[in-house]
Write an enzyme that holds these catalytic residues in place. Structure first.
Site, PDB file in Angstrom:
ATOM      1  N   ASP A 121       0.792  -1.394  -0.078  1.00 35.54           N
ATOM      2  CA  ASP A 121       0.091   0.148   0.084  1.00 35.54           C
ATOM      3  C   ASP A 121       0.705   1.158  -0.092  1.00 35.54           C
ATOM      4  O   ASP A 121       2.068   1.378   0.302  1.00 35.54           O
ATOM      5  CB  ASP A 121      -1.023   0.044   1.003  1.00 35.54           C
ATOM      6  CG  ASP A 121      -0.055  -0.027   2.548  1.00 35.54           C
ATOM      7  OD1 ASP A 121       0.936  -0.760   2.808  1.00 35.54           O
ATOM      8  OD2 ASP A 121      -0.716   0.749   3.390  1.00 35.54           O
ATOM      9  N   GLU A 188      -0.113  -1.138   5.567  1.00 38.54           N
ATOM     10  CA  GLU A 188       1.084  -0.531   6.855  1.00 38.54           C
ATOM     11  C   GLU A 188       0.908   0.866   7.094  1.00 38.54           C
ATOM     12  O   GLU A 188       1.217   1.176   8.117  1.00 38.54           O
ATOM     13  CB  GLU A 188       2.429  -1.061   6.171  1.00 38.54           C
ATOM     14  CG  GLU A 188       3.633  -0.551   6.893  1.00 38.54           C
ATOM     15  CD  GLU A 188       4.118   0.739   6.912  1.00 38.54           C
ATOM     16  OE1 GLU A 188       4.963   1.185   7.983  1.00 38.54           O
ATOM     17  OE2 GLU A 188       3.800   1.554   6.038  1.00 38.54           O
TER      18      GLU A 188
END
Length: 487
Positions: A121, A188
């Site tokens: 991400d 994350e």
């Protein structure tokens, strides 16, 4: 660190009542490995592969917000297409909806596995800044020897480079003796609770104990450490914790024409002024001591004296480190006033005012320690103090910068980046790596790209990019690391 340390060293030597400064025998660098012959790679093809990954907007918005499923689904499909050997020969499973765990089975079950981590991400683009990018942030353009796009540094370059290295070794017929895991979280940037945390829980439930983990968090710095001209490969051995506290002051409101003696804004402001003047105390942690000792031979004489005699000169050493925001953050739990809110109209006295203060906790500092620091400093029990919910934890225990697992990573750095000094320390941020603390012996933080002061504004900022040749060296690093760690 300069003349002040020299003067103090001389004073201590003369007036110390028998105290003698230590000699400058400091912790040595890890044993150097000979540089290896450059691994031949198709750098243009590698750059194109990274560019394809950067074109997919795998954005993490606020914690709890819906996941952009189309982008993550396309990202999974891209990985399967680009790395067919990895997907055919490794055990691959999806965990926590969109995170991925790969297992490359080793031939020696007695060896504890190792785990390489990265995240798929990325953060959003700040609205209104799109036009400032040299190339659109999700265009994945390769131009002028550079790969442009969000995620080029944080952290798709690590993820794709690891899989490129894996695919390369599989094509060559390499088989590890140690089992190797590759863990790729999808959230994350918002805490990793549905990604890395679930992967770690799954490993724990299976009885897996890792020898070490390696995740993002540091790099090969150039021109960042004052007094050192050589590049420094900082293999960090710890990370900070994260917590935000809310301070709320309440008082009678009313019309601004008749202000009361007690004001929520004034009371809160007094508390914030007191806090701002008294940050948590500085101290040295073992990873930072290891960093100082390894860099000391390359620093001026006065700095070497202070580092070698830090038990005696700790106050001065910490004061010198506090002169830079970067080194100051290495030695203390940082305290940042980030949000203040009160009032709705200029002629209405608010009944409530609140502020948010963000703390990045040194290893060994607990949330209760910060609460006690706030209470003691503001000296006002009427102010309500709460911890913000969501993303926030104390730091995991630091790892050993002298462990054999650290030496494996350092050896790989020496082989691929022979000009770099190897150091340690702690990172100032938080990563997915902390979620693996309960299932590993050691945890380290390092991504093999060059980081300069200019790059600080590109990570999570505008014009994120990485050089084509630099990215190819990342792949070379992971090829050698898998060989060195895999046996």
């Amino acid at each position: 660190m300069g003349r002040t340390l020299l003067i103090l060293a001389a004073v201590v030597a003369v007036l110390g009542g028998g105290m003698v400064l230590r000699t400058l025998t400091l912790r040595p660098q890890p044993p150097l490995a000979a540089p290896i012959e450059a691994i031949a790679l198709d750098e243009a093809a590698l750059a194109d592969g990274l560019a394809q990954a950067l074109r997919l907007p795998t954005i993490s918005h606020a914690e709890g917000a819906p996941v952009y499923t189309a982008a993550f689904s396309a990202f999974h499909a891209l990985l399967a297409e680009r790395f067919p050997l990895a997907h055919a020969r490794l055990d691959v499973e999806r965990i926590g909806e969109w995170s991925l765990l790969y297992r490359w089975r080793g031939s020696d079950a007695a060896q504890r596995p190792a785990l390489l981590a990265a995240h798929m991400d990325v953060v959003p683009i700040e609205p209104g800044t799109e036009a400032r990018w040299t190339h659109p942030p999700f265009a994945g353009v390769v131009a002028d020897g550079v790969v442009w796009g969000r995620g080029a540094l944080d952290d798709k370059s690590s993820l794709i480079a690891q899989l490129e290295a894996l695919e390369h070794l599989l094509a060559q017929g390499y088989a590890p003796t140690r089992t190797l895991y590759f863990a790729y979280g999808h959230d994350e940037e918002v805490g990793g609770r549905e990604g890395a945390r679930r992967i770690a829980e799954s490993l724990k439930a299976r009885g897996v104990r890792l020898a070490f983990t390696l995740d993002e968090g540091s790099a090969i710095t150039q021109g960042v450490v004052a007094g050192i001209t050589q590049p420094v490969a900082a293999i960090m051995a710890g990370e900070k914790g994260y917590a935000s506290f809310r301070l709320t002051a309440r008082a009678p409101g009313g019309h601004s024409s008749m202000p009361p003696d007690d004001s929520a804004i004034a009371r809160l402001s007094q508390a914030l002024v007191r806090l701002d003047a008294r940050p948590p105390r500085a101290r040295l942690t073992p990873p930072v001591e290891a960093m100082l000792e390894r860099l000391a031979p390359h620093l001026p004489f006065g700095a070497r004296v202070a580092i070698a005699n830090r038990e005696l000169l700790s106050a001065l050493l910490l004061r010198e480190l506090s002169r830079s925001p970067v080194t100051d953050a290495l030695t203390r739990t940082t305290q940042a006033l980030t949000v203040v809110h009160a009032g709705i109209k200029d002629n209405v006295i608010p009944t409530e005012a609140y502020a948010l203060i963000n703390y990045r906790l040194l290893p060994g500092t607990e949330l209760a320690d910060i609460e006690a620091h706030i209470r003691t400093t503001i000296g006002d029990d009427a102010i309500e103090l709460t911890v913000e919910e969501g993303f926030g934890d104390a730091a995991p225990a630091s790892s050993d910068p002298d462990a054999p697992e650290f030496a494996v990573i350092a050896r790989t750095v020496n082989e691929i980046f022979p000009e770099a000094l190897v150091s340690s320390g702690i990172i100032m941020a938080t990563t997915d790596n902390r979620h693996y603390a309960d299932v590993r012996d050691q945890g380290y933080y390092f991504a093999p790209f060059v980081y300069t002061a200019d790059d600080g504004g590109r990570i999570h900022g505008t014009d994120e990019h990485i050089g084509v040749a630099e990215y190819a060296d990342m792949v070379r690093f992971y090829i050698r690391l898998l060989q060195n760690a895999g046996g």
